[in-house]
Design a protein around this motif. Structure first.
Motif, PDB file in Angstrom:
ATOM      1  N   ALA A 154      -4.231   9.117   8.270  1.00  0.00           N
ATOM      2  CA  ALA A 154      -4.038   8.189   7.146  1.00  0.00           C
ATOM      3  C   ALA A 154      -4.333   6.753   7.577  1.00  0.00           C
ATOM      4  O   ALA A 154      -4.951   5.997   6.836  1.00  0.00           O
ATOM      5  N   ARG A 155      -3.905   6.406   8.793  1.00  0.00           N
ATOM      6  CA  ARG A 155      -4.156   5.053   9.301  1.00  0.00           C
ATOM      7  C   ARG A 155      -5.650   4.801   9.476  1.00  0.00           C
ATOM      8  O   ARG A 155      -6.178   3.758   9.076  1.00  0.00           O
ATOM      9  N   VAL A 156      -6.377   5.788  10.013  1.00  0.00           N
ATOM     10  CA  VAL A 156      -7.810   5.652  10.206  1.00  0.00           C
ATOM     11  C   VAL A 156      -8.525   5.555   8.871  1.00  0.00           C
ATOM     12  O   VAL A 156      -9.393   4.693   8.674  1.00  0.00           O
ATOM     13  N   LEU A 157      -8.156   6.385   7.925  1.00  0.00           N
ATOM     14  CA  LEU A 157      -8.798   6.348   6.604  1.00  0.00           C
ATOM     15  C   LEU A 157      -8.520   5.023   5.911  1.00  0.00           C
ATOM     16  O   LEU A 157      -9.405   4.463   5.241  1.00  0.00           O
ATOM     17  N   LEU A 158      -7.304   4.519   6.048  1.00  0.00           N
ATOM     18  CA  LEU A 158      -6.951   3.244   5.429  1.00  0.00           C
ATOM     19  C   LEU A 158      -7.727   2.099   6.063  1.00  0.00           C
ATOM     20  O   LEU A 158      -8.217   1.210   5.364  1.00  0.00           O
ATOM     21  N   SER A 159      -7.904   2.123   7.371  1.00  0.00           N
ATOM     22  CA  SER A 159      -8.648   1.054   8.028  1.00  0.00           C
ATOM     23  C   SER A 159     -10.129   1.113   7.667  1.00  0.00           C
ATOM     24  O   SER A 159     -10.790   0.077   7.587  1.00  0.00           O
ATOM     25  N   ARG A 160     -10.675   2.304   7.428  1.00  0.00           N
ATOM     26  CA  ARG A 160     -12.069   2.421   7.020  1.00  0.00           C
ATOM     27  C   ARG A 160     -12.262   1.945   5.574  1.00  0.00           C
ATOM     28  O   ARG A 160     -13.332   1.472   5.212  1.00  0.00           O
ATOM     29  N   ALA A 161     -11.251   2.110   4.753  1.00  0.00           N
ATOM     30  CA  ALA A 161     -11.350   1.705   3.348  1.00  0.00           C
ATOM     31  C   ALA A 161     -11.333   0.183   3.208  1.00  0.00           C
ATOM     32  O   ALA A 161     -11.858  -0.352   2.235  1.00  0.00           O
ATOM     33  N   ASN A 162     -10.740  -0.478   4.175  1.00  0.00           N
ATOM     34  CA  ASN A 162     -10.650  -1.955   4.094  1.00  0.00           C
ATOM     35  C   ASN A 162     -11.816  -2.609   4.652  1.00  0.00           C
ATOM     36  O   ASN A 162     -12.720  -2.710   5.010  1.00  0.00           O
TER      37      ASN A 162
END
Length: 70
Positions: free
Chosen positions: A62-70
């Motif tokens: 979730a942290r990796v996906l969130l950082s990629r979305a930003n």
């Protein structure tokens, strides 16, 4: 007059399973050693550890996906 007492059809299979489980436990204990025979407590602890690891991996994903979305 025939008796009307119910017949427990599961008594014999339960006795066989119980005896087999006891035999398997004793053989496992003698082959592996008492400290290496799996127990319910050890299985429960392994399940807790596996749940924690899966939760850690989900949080990391979730942290990796969130950082990629930003």
């Amino acid at each position: 007059m025939p008796s009307s007492s119910p017949v427990d059809l599961s008594a014999a299979p339960r006795a066989v399973v119980s005896t087999a489980a006891e035999l398997i436990y004793k053989v496992g204990r003698s082959v592996l050693g008492a400290e290496r025979v799996p127990t319910a407590k050890a299985n429960a602890w392994a399940a807790v550890c596996a749940d924690q690891e899966r939760a850690r991996i989900r949080e990391e994903n979730a942290r990796v996906l969130l950082s990629r979305a930003n």
